[in-house]
Design a protein around this motif. Structure first.
Motif, PDB file in Angstrom:
ATOM      1  N   PHE A   1      38.265  46.330  27.220  1.00  0.00           N
ATOM      2  CA  PHE A   1      39.013  45.388  28.050  1.00  0.00           C
ATOM      3  C   PHE A   1      40.041  44.626  27.221  1.00  0.00           C
ATOM      4  O   PHE A   1      39.707  44.070  26.171  1.00  0.00           O
ATOM      5  CB  PHE A   1      38.049  44.387  28.687  1.00  0.00           C
ATOM      6  CG  PHE A   1      36.999  45.012  29.562  1.00  0.00           C
ATOM      7  CD1 PHE A   1      37.227  45.194  30.920  1.00  0.00           C
ATOM      8  CD2 PHE A   1      35.782  45.419  29.032  1.00  0.00           C
ATOM      9  CE1 PHE A   1      36.251  45.765  31.728  1.00  0.00           C
ATOM     10  CE2 PHE A   1      34.796  45.983  29.831  1.00  0.00           C
ATOM     11  CZ  PHE A   1      35.039  46.165  31.185  1.00  0.00           C
ATOM     12  N   TRP A   2      41.263  44.608  27.730  1.00  0.00           N
ATOM     13  CA  TRP A   2      42.345  43.862  27.080  1.00  0.00           C
ATOM     14  C   TRP A   2      42.792  42.703  27.969  1.00  0.00           C
ATOM     15  O   TRP A   2      42.848  42.842  29.200  1.00  0.00           O
ATOM     16  CB  TRP A   2      43.557  44.767  26.847  1.00  0.00           C
ATOM     17  CG  TRP A   2      43.441  45.657  25.661  1.00  0.00           C
ATOM     18  CD1 TRP A   2      43.911  45.432  24.399  1.00  0.00           C
ATOM     19  CD2 TRP A   2      42.795  46.953  25.619  1.00  0.00           C
ATOM     20  NE1 TRP A   2      43.596  46.489  23.571  1.00  0.00           N
ATOM     21  CE2 TRP A   2      42.914  47.439  24.293  1.00  0.00           C
ATOM     22  CE3 TRP A   2      42.131  47.732  26.565  1.00  0.00           C
ATOM     23  CZ2 TRP A   2      42.403  48.665  23.892  1.00  0.00           C
ATOM     24  CZ3 TRP A   2      41.606  48.965  26.179  1.00  0.00           C
ATOM     25  CH2 TRP A   2      41.742  49.418  24.850  1.00  0.00           C
ATOM     26  N   ALA A   3      43.123  41.583  27.363  1.00  0.00           N
ATOM     27  CA  ALA A   3      43.756  40.499  28.114  1.00  0.00           C
ATOM     28  C   ALA A   3      44.997  41.060  28.798  1.00  0.00           C
ATOM     29  O   ALA A   3      45.695  41.912  28.246  1.00  0.00           O
ATOM     30  CB  ALA A   3      44.130  39.357  27.175  1.00  0.00           C
ATOM     31  N   CYS A   4      45.260  40.600  30.007  1.00  0.00           N
ATOM     32  CA  CYS A   4      46.310  41.215  30.840  1.00  0.00           C
ATOM     33  C   CYS A   4      47.261  40.149  31.375  1.00  0.00           C
ATOM     34  O   CYS A   4      46.843  39.045  31.743  1.00  0.00           O
ATOM     35  CB  CYS A   4      45.645  41.956  32.001  1.00  0.00           C
ATOM     36  SG  CYS A   4      46.790  42.688  33.182  1.00  0.00           S
ATOM     37  N   GLY A   5      48.540  40.520  31.445  1.00  0.00           N
ATOM     38  CA  GLY A   5      49.562  39.598  31.931  1.00  0.00           C
ATOM     39  C   GLY A   5      49.419  39.213  33.385  1.00  0.00           C
ATOM     40  O   GLY A   5      50.031  38.234  33.836  1.00  0.00           O
TER      41      GLY A   5
ATOM     42  N   LEU B   1      59.526  36.694  30.516  1.00  0.00           N
ATOM     43  CA  LEU B   1      59.039  38.045  30.249  1.00  0.00           C
ATOM     44  C   LEU B   1      57.887  37.956  29.259  1.00  0.00           C
ATOM     45  O   LEU B   1      58.014  37.348  28.191  1.00  0.00           O
ATOM     46  CB  LEU B   1      60.161  38.930  29.692  1.00  0.00           C
ATOM     47  CG  LEU B   1      61.291  39.241  30.686  1.00  0.00           C
ATOM     48  CD1 LEU B   1      62.457  39.921  29.977  1.00  0.00           C
ATOM     49  CD2 LEU B   1      60.781  40.107  31.835  1.00  0.00           C
ATOM     50  N   LEU B   2      56.770  38.561  29.628  1.00  0.00           N
ATOM     51  CA  LEU B   2      55.552  38.515  28.829  1.00  0.00           C
ATOM     52  C   LEU B   2      55.195  39.921  28.361  1.00  0.00           C
ATOM     53  O   LEU B   2      55.462  40.907  29.056  1.00  0.00           O
ATOM     54  CB  LEU B   2      54.384  37.957  29.653  1.00  0.00           C
ATOM     55  CG  LEU B   2      54.637  36.718  30.527  1.00  0.00           C
ATOM     56  CD1 LEU B   2      53.369  36.342  31.276  1.00  0.00           C
ATOM     57  CD2 LEU B   2      55.141  35.564  29.693  1.00  0.00           C
ATOM     58  N   GLY B   3      54.554  40.022  27.211  1.00  0.00           N
ATOM     59  CA  GLY B   3      54.147  41.314  26.677  1.00  0.00           C
ATOM     60  C   GLY B   3      53.194  42.048  27.604  1.00  0.00           C
ATOM     61  O   GLY B   3      52.407  41.440  28.334  1.00  0.00           O
TER      62      GLY B   3
ATOM     63  N   GLY C   1      43.319  28.902  35.811  1.00  0.00           N
ATOM     64  CA  GLY C   1      42.583  30.011  36.405  1.00  0.00           C
ATOM     65  C   GLY C   1      41.961  30.915  35.369  1.00  0.00           C
ATOM     66  O   GLY C   1      42.105  30.704  34.154  1.00  0.00           O
ATOM     67  N   PRO C   2      41.253  31.957  35.802  1.00  0.00           N
ATOM     68  CA  PRO C   2      40.560  32.860  34.891  1.00  0.00           C
ATOM     69  C   PRO C   2      41.490  33.907  34.286  1.00  0.00           C
ATOM     70  O   PRO C   2      42.556  34.208  34.819  1.00  0.00           O
ATOM     71  CB  PRO C   2      39.520  33.520  35.790  1.00  0.00           C
ATOM     72  CG  PRO C   2      40.166  33.535  37.134  1.00  0.00           C
ATOM     73  CD  PRO C   2      40.948  32.248  37.217  1.00  0.00           C
ATOM     74  N   MET C   3      41.048  34.441  33.165  1.00  0.00           N
ATOM     75  CA  MET C   3      41.751  35.550  32.537  1.00  0.00           C
ATOM     76  C   MET C   3      41.550  36.827  33.348  1.00  0.00           C
ATOM     77  O   MET C   3      40.467  37.079  33.882  1.00  0.00           O
ATOM     78  CB  MET C   3      41.233  35.777  31.107  1.00  0.00           C
ATOM     79  CG  MET C   3      41.873  36.965  30.388  1.00  0.00           C
ATOM     80  SD  MET C   3      41.073  37.352  28.796  1.00  0.00           S
ATOM     81  CE  MET C   3      41.521  35.894  27.846  1.00  0.00           C
ATOM     82  N   VAL C   4      42.600  37.619  33.432  1.00  0.00           N
ATOM     83  CA  VAL C   4      42.521  38.969  33.990  1.00  0.00           C
ATOM     84  C   VAL C   4      42.554  39.953  32.824  1.00  0.00           C
ATOM     85  O   VAL C   4      43.241  39.705  31.819  1.00  0.00           O
ATOM     86  CB  VAL C   4      43.686  39.235  34.961  1.00  0.00           C
ATOM     87  CG1 VAL C   4      43.674  40.681  35.458  1.00  0.00           C
ATOM     88  CG2 VAL C   4      43.628  38.272  36.139  1.00  0.00           C
TER      89      VAL C   4
END
Length: 279
Positions: free
Chosen positions: A232-236, A124-126, A168-171
């Motif tokens: 833009f926020w880093a996304c799980g 489980l990730l934030g 891979g790249p950040m979403v």
């Protein structure tokens, strides 16, 4: 049908997490979880075979803003006792995304019980949905709330640190605000380090390799108004791109936007707070 979902959400949004998990398990709610059970933390779900669990944990540690790891369960265990002791990760999300050899299947899965394997390890990730109520409490308008949509998400040109087969790249997720609101946005979300923290970028989407804000890779486009500044926020969902690249024989995630709603108060996601369910 969209109006019916929105009406149901508006009528019951303030209900506790257990209410919504029951509706998901019974197939009554198959929509994104943004705005549901305000005050409680929501989390991304990733499930991988045990042989790859350590590699995935390392991927999260190396890319903690995009994949803030909060819980790792033992192999074969679907009950997240630490954050929702009466929940079942196999049924209590609106929908799941199944990956066969890295290929995400187009149809949303709604129940994992028939697929469940004893060597599956759940993580489980934030999730940034957790801090949206805090933004609203500051008088900030959440555009996708206003429009009854999922948050828009984009694949960027920022590469993550690899671990084992995961790479891979950040979403990123995107929420527009005015220039005058930016400091409050950064201050409010910056407290929530366990759910991505402050924006990773504000302004020109081209700097992230994002060409068209009206064509998200995941989620829904939202209206952009004069004076809006995209944040833009880093996304799980970064983890889901990593699952594609890992090409495991099988893996599972939540369907984008369809999170696991925990019993953990959102304030526990502020940096330094302990993580315990609310009684």
């Amino acid at each position: 049908m969209v109006d019916e979902w929105q009406d149901f959400k508006e009528a019951y949004a303030e209900e506790p997490p257990s209410f919504w998990r029951e509706k998901m398990a019974k197939g009554i709610w198959r929509q994104p979880t943004t705005g549901l059970a305000p005050g409680y933390a929501q989390m991304n779900l990733v499930i991988v075979p045990e042989d790859y669990a350590d590699d995935f944990e390392q991927f999260c540690e190396l890319n903690s803003q995009a994949c803030p790891l909060l819980v790792r369960l033992s192999a074969g265990i679907p009950i997240p006792h630490e954050v929702a002791p009466y929940a079942d990760l196999r049924t209590d999300l609106p929908g799941y995304r199944l990956f066969w050899k890295g290929i995400p299947q187009p149809q949303m899965i709604t129940d994992l019980r028939s697929l469940w394997q004893q060597d599956w390890v759940s993580f489980l990730l934030g999730c940034s949905f957790t801090f949206e109520r805090a933004l609203a409490a500051e008088g900030l308008k959440i555009r996708h709330w206003e429009e009854g949509r999922n948050v828009p998400m984009f694949i960027t040109n920022r590469e993550c640190e690899p671990a084992g087969p995961f790479k891979g790249p950040m979403v990123v997720s995107m929420r527009p605000f005015t220039k005058e609101e930016l400091e409050k946005v950064k201050e409010t979300t910056g407290k929530y380090i366990k759910v991505h923290g402050p924006p990773v970028h504000i302004g020109d989407p081209a700097e992230l390799g994002v060409k068209d804000l009206q064509n998200p890779d995941f989620g829904d486009a939202v209206t952009l108004r004069e004076g809006d500044v995209p944040c833009f926020w880093a996304c799980g969902v970064t983890s889901q791109v990593a699952l594609e690249n890992a090409k495991l024989s099988v893996a599972v995630s939540h369907f984008p936007g369809c999170m696991f709603i925990t019993d953990v108060p959102e304030e526990k996601m502020i940096d330094g707070a302990s993580r315990e369910p609310r009684e």
